[in-house]
Design a protein around this motif. Structure first.
Motif, PDB file in Angstrom:
ATOM      1  N   ILE A 117      51.101  85.249  59.666  1.00 37.78           N
ATOM      2  CA  ILE A 117      52.570  85.207  59.641  1.00 37.78           C
ATOM      3  C   ILE A 117      53.103  86.290  58.709  1.00 37.78           C
ATOM      4  N   ALA A 118      52.513  86.391  57.531  1.00 37.08           N
ATOM      5  CA  ALA A 118      52.954  87.412  56.573  1.00 37.08           C
ATOM      6  C   ALA A 118      52.721  88.818  57.125  1.00 37.08           C
ATOM      7  N   ILE A 119      51.552  89.043  57.701  1.00 39.71           N
ATOM      8  CA  ILE A 119      51.239  90.362  58.253  1.00 39.71           C
ATOM      9  C   ILE A 119      52.194  90.719  59.391  1.00 39.71           C
ATOM     10  N   GLY A 120      52.490  89.754  60.249  1.00 38.70           N
ATOM     11  CA  GLY A 120      53.402  90.003  61.363  1.00 38.70           C
ATOM     12  C   GLY A 120      54.795  90.382  60.891  1.00 38.70           C
ATOM     13  N   LEU A 121      55.292  89.698  59.861  1.00 38.94           N
ATOM     14  CA  LEU A 121      56.615  90.029  59.322  1.00 38.94           C
ATOM     15  C   LEU A 121      56.630  91.427  58.713  1.00 38.94           C
ATOM     16  N   VAL A 122      55.592  91.746  57.955  1.00 36.42           N
ATOM     17  CA  VAL A 122      55.520  93.067  57.324  1.00 36.42           C
ATOM     18  C   VAL A 122      55.364  94.160  58.388  1.00 36.42           C
ATOM     19  N   LEU A 123      54.482  93.936  59.347  1.00 34.88           N
ATOM     20  CA  LEU A 123      54.262  94.915  60.412  1.00 34.88           C
ATOM     21  C   LEU A 123      55.547  95.193  61.181  1.00 34.88           C
ATOM     22  N   SER A 124      56.279  94.171  61.490  1.00 32.34           N
ATOM     23  CA  SER A 124      57.532  94.340  62.213  1.00 32.34           C
ATOM     24  C   SER A 124      58.542  95.135  61.378  1.00 32.34           C
ATOM     25  N   GLU A 125      58.597  94.862  60.102  1.00 31.61           N
ATOM     26  CA  GLU A 125      59.530  95.580  59.235  1.00 31.61           C
ATOM     27  C   GLU A 125      59.136  97.051  59.108  1.00 31.61           C
ATOM     28  N   VAL A 126      57.844  97.327  59.013  1.00 28.21           N
ATOM     29  CA  VAL A 126      57.377  98.711  58.927  1.00 28.21           C
ATOM     30  C   VAL A 126      57.753  99.478  60.195  1.00 28.21           C
ATOM     31  N   VAL A 127      57.519  98.866  61.344  1.00 28.41           N
ATOM     32  CA  VAL A 127      57.869  99.511  62.613  1.00 28.41           C
ATOM     33  C   VAL A 127      59.380  99.737  62.688  1.00 28.41           C
ATOM     34  N   ASN A 128      60.145  98.754  62.256  1.00 27.91           N
ATOM     35  CA  ASN A 128      61.608  98.885  62.254  1.00 27.91           C
ATOM     36  C   ASN A 128      62.046 100.051  61.369  1.00 27.91           C
ATOM     37  N   GLN A 129      61.457 100.173  60.186  1.00 28.10           N
ATOM     38  CA  GLN A 129      61.813 101.274  59.283  1.00 28.10           C
ATOM     39  C   GLN A 129      61.426 102.628  59.875  1.00 28.10           C
ATOM     40  N   MET A 130      60.280 102.675  60.552  1.00 28.82           N
ATOM     41  CA  MET A 130      59.859 103.935  61.182  1.00 28.82           C
ATOM     42  C   MET A 130      60.822 104.333  62.288  1.00 28.82           C
ATOM     43  N   ILE A 131      61.260 103.368  63.068  1.00 28.19           N
ATOM     44  CA  ILE A 131      62.217 103.656  64.139  1.00 28.19           C
ATOM     45  C   ILE A 131      63.539 104.127  63.555  1.00 28.19           C
ATOM     46  N   ARG A 132      63.998 103.469  62.500  1.00 30.46           N
ATOM     47  CA  ARG A 132      65.252 103.875  61.859  1.00 30.46           C
ATOM     48  C   ARG A 132      65.168 105.299  61.325  1.00 30.46           C
ATOM     49  N   ARG A 133      64.062 105.622  60.646  1.00 32.30           N
ATOM     50  CA  ARG A 133      63.919 106.963  60.085  1.00 32.30           C
ATOM     51  C   ARG A 133      63.867 108.014  61.186  1.00 32.30           C
ATOM     52  N   THR A 134      63.150 107.719  62.250  1.00 35.55           N
ATOM     53  CA  THR A 134      63.075 108.656  63.385  1.00 35.55           C
ATOM     54  C   THR A 134      64.455 108.870  63.974  1.00 35.55           C
ATOM     55  N   TYR A 135      65.194 107.784  64.127  1.00 37.60           N
ATOM     56  CA  TYR A 135      66.552 107.870  64.680  1.00 37.60           C
ATOM     57  C   TYR A 135      67.457 108.673  63.761  1.00 37.60           C
ATOM     58  N   LEU A 136      67.357 108.442  62.437  1.00 43.90           N
ATOM     59  CA  LEU A 136      68.207 109.159  61.500  1.00 43.90           C
ATOM     60  C   LEU A 136      67.862 110.648  61.443  1.00 43.90           C
ATOM     61  N   VAL A 137      66.571 110.985  61.541  1.00 40.05           N
ATOM     62  CA  VAL A 137      66.160 112.396  61.517  1.00 40.05           C
ATOM     63  C   VAL A 137      66.691 113.108  62.755  1.00 40.05           C
ATOM     64  N   ARG A 138      66.594 112.468  63.905  1.00 38.77           N
ATOM     65  CA  ARG A 138      67.087 113.090  65.137  1.00 38.77           C
ATOM     66  C   ARG A 138      68.605 113.218  65.122  1.00 38.77           C
ATOM     67  N   ARG A 139      69.250 112.237  64.534  1.00 30.03           N
ATOM     68  CA  ARG A 139      70.709 112.205  64.517  1.00 30.03           C
ATOM     69  C   ARG A 139      71.287 113.149  63.473  1.00 30.03           C
ATOM     70  N   GLY A 140      70.614 113.216  62.317  1.00 36.52           N
ATOM     71  CA  GLY A 140      71.128 113.990  61.192  1.00 36.52           C
ATOM     72  C   GLY A 140      70.645 115.371  61.195  1.00 36.52           C
TER      73      GLY A 140
END
Length: 147
Positions: A124-147
């Motif tokens: 459960i802990a690993i799944g929550l952390v893994l999901s958050e890491v993927v979410n942060q990677m997607i956000r950063r990719t989106y911000l780099v492309r946008r900015g």
């Protein structure tokens, strides 16, 4: 137990824990939906033959993703939805059985059940952390492309 009963009970469990953890009242139905989806996904994976740990991991990742979406949609912290959403997946029954076996002096079974409960909790802990890491990677990719 039929799926509809499982859905209703998991919804109620998630809402009840939302109340216990002082989630805003207007978010309680969404907390219930997140918990219900996670539990039904766990059951579906188990019915397909997956063991408890991979089933839990899949369900937790989906719970975390839905929690992130609901957090944005309802302008509420992710923790409100993710905590209530993982409650149906917590291996309380397995941990109880492990303790019962200790009391009954069946230590070999108790250790097996205890390790299983521990591994599911870690999943459960690993799944929550893994999901958050993927979410942060997607956000950063989106911000780099946008900015």
């Amino acid at each position: 137990m039929p799926w509809i009963q499982q859905a209703i009970l998991s919804f109620m469990a998630a809402v009840a824990f939302g109340l216990i953890f002082n989630a805003p009242r207007q978010t309680l139905p969404q907390c219930g939906v997140v918990g219900m989806i996670g539990w039904l996904l766990y059951l579906a994976c188990s019915d397909m033959g997956l063991e408890a740990i991979p089933s839990t991991l899949i369900a937790v990742i989906i719970v975390a993703i839905i929690s992130q979406l609901f957090a944005k949609l309802y302008k509420t912290p992710i923790i409100v939805f993710s905590v209530a959403g993982i409650i149906p997946l917590v291996p309380g029954g397995t941990a109880y059985d492990a303790m019962r076996k200790v009391v009954e002096n069946e230590y070999d079974i108790a250790v097996q059940l205890g390790v299983k409960a521990f591994m599911i909790s870690g999943t459960i802990a690993i799944g929550l952390v893994l999901s958050e890491v993927v979410n942060q990677m997607i956000r950063r990719t989106y911000l780099v492309r946008r900015g």
